[in-house]
Scaffold this motif. Structure first.
Motif, PDB file in Angstrom:
ATOM      1  N   GLY A   1      42.621  30.835  65.109  1.00  0.00           N
ATOM      2  CA  GLY A   1      43.261  31.301  66.333  1.00  0.00           C
ATOM      3  C   GLY A   1      44.166  32.479  66.046  1.00  0.00           C
ATOM      4  N   LYS A   2      44.921  32.870  67.045  1.00  0.00           N
ATOM      5  CA  LYS A   2      45.819  34.006  66.893  1.00  0.00           C
ATOM      6  C   LYS A   2      47.015  33.600  66.037  1.00  0.00           C
ATOM      7  CE  LYS A   2      48.252  37.595  69.274  1.00  0.00           C
ATOM      8  NZ  LYS A   2      48.289  38.492  70.346  1.00  0.00           N
TER       9      LYS A   2
ATOM     10  N   LYS B   1      50.436  34.312  64.015  1.00  0.00           N
ATOM     11  CA  LYS B   1      51.605  35.182  63.943  1.00  0.00           C
ATOM     12  C   LYS B   1      52.288  34.913  62.621  1.00  0.00           C
ATOM     13  CE  LYS B   1      55.975  36.300  66.206  1.00  0.00           C
ATOM     14  NZ  LYS B   1      56.916  35.990  65.141  1.00  0.00           N
TER      15      LYS B   1
ATOM     16  N   THR C   1      52.672  30.930  62.654  1.00  0.00           N
ATOM     17  CA  THR C   1      52.536  30.100  63.846  1.00  0.00           C
ATOM     18  C   THR C   1      51.184  30.395  64.483  1.00  0.00           C
ATOM     19  OG1 THR C   1      53.663  31.741  65.221  1.00  0.00           O
ATOM     20  CG2 THR C   1      55.014  29.937  64.368  1.00  0.00           C
ATOM     21  N   ILE C   2      50.584  29.342  65.002  1.00  0.00           N
ATOM     22  CA  ILE C   2      49.357  29.455  65.799  1.00  0.00           C
ATOM     23  C   ILE C   2      49.641  28.645  67.053  1.00  0.00           C
ATOM     24  CG2 ILE C   2      46.884  28.988  65.968  1.00  0.00           C
ATOM     25  CD1 ILE C   2      46.726  29.036  62.933  1.00  0.00           C
ATOM     26  N   GLY C   3      49.904  29.330  68.149  1.00  0.00           N
ATOM     27  CA  GLY C   3      50.297  28.632  69.371  1.00  0.00           C
ATOM     28  C   GLY C   3      51.585  27.857  69.129  1.00  0.00           C
ATOM     29  N   ASP C   4      51.549  26.547  69.373  1.00  0.00           N
ATOM     30  CA  ASP C   4      52.721  25.691  69.164  1.00  0.00           C
ATOM     31  C   ASP C   4      52.817  25.144  67.745  1.00  0.00           C
ATOM     32  OD1 ASP C   4      53.508  26.006  71.788  1.00  0.00           O
ATOM     33  OD2 ASP C   4      52.418  24.235  72.487  1.00  0.00           O
ATOM     34  N   TYR C   5      51.834  25.437  66.908  1.00  0.00           N
ATOM     35  CA  TYR C   5      51.825  24.919  65.539  1.00  0.00           C
ATOM     36  C   TYR C   5      52.583  25.843  64.608  1.00  0.00           C
ATOM     37  CZ  TYR C   5      48.225  21.816  67.284  1.00  0.00           C
ATOM     38  OH  TYR C   5      47.536  20.888  68.004  1.00  0.00           O
ATOM     39  N   ARG C   6      53.493  25.247  63.849  1.00  0.00           N
ATOM     40  CA  ARG C   6      54.271  25.998  62.861  1.00  0.00           C
ATOM     41  C   ARG C   6      53.757  25.621  61.475  1.00  0.00           C
ATOM     42  NH1 ARG C   6      60.414  25.567  64.335  1.00  0.00           N
ATOM     43  NH2 ARG C   6      60.206  24.000  62.730  1.00  0.00           N
TER      44      ARG C   6
END
Length: 144
Positions: free
Chosen positions: A69-70, A72, A86-91
């Motif tokens: 996924g995207k 960051k 981070t990928i969405g809400d996942y750290r």
């Protein structure tokens, strides 16, 4: 003694991962500079460096994570606090174990002695790695 041929090839691969990432140019320059500095120091000393291994692990983790996924990435050039990615809400925090402390009561959990001896008893490696991973994760949890 380091395998220079392998390390040079691996180092170039890491720099290519950085070049092909979606990180901003300042971050790419910062990460490559840090990687190169650690590589020079490691090869000068003729021994593996934990900081280089940790950075390599982070770069290779990005290469894997970008397919999920995207992604960051934390801006290391600005000493941004928080997880590495981070990928969405996942750290996601990358953890690479060090060989371990040299304190006498921790001696049986040191990795370097087993690397040198060529021990491939995977139960023994598991016994060595689990406390190291727990220790590394605990340091990361307390960091934030």
């Amino acid at each position: 003694m380091l395998n220079r041929k392998y390390l040079n090839k691996f180092h170039l691969k890491l720099k290519n991962y950085i070049d092909n990432s979606n990180w901003n140019e300042k971050e790419k320059k910062h990460e490559k500079s840090k990687l190169n500095r650690l590589f020079r120091e490691m090869t000068r000393k003729e021994q593996l460096d934990n900081h280089y291994i940790s950075l390599a692990h982070e770069i290779k983790s990005y290469e894997f994570l970008k397919n999920l996924g995207k992604v960051k990435k934390a801006i290391d050039s600005k000493s941004e606090e928080g997880p590495d990615f981070t990928i969405g809400d996942y750290r996601i925090e990358c953890v690479a174990c060090s060989p371990g402390e040299t304190l006498e009561f921790l001696e049986k959990y040191r990795l370097t002695d087993y690397r040198k001896s060529g021990v491939f008893d995977y139960n023994k490696k598991l016994e060595i790695l689990l406390p190291r991973m727990t220790s590394s994760l605990n340091e990361k949890v307390n960091q934030f």
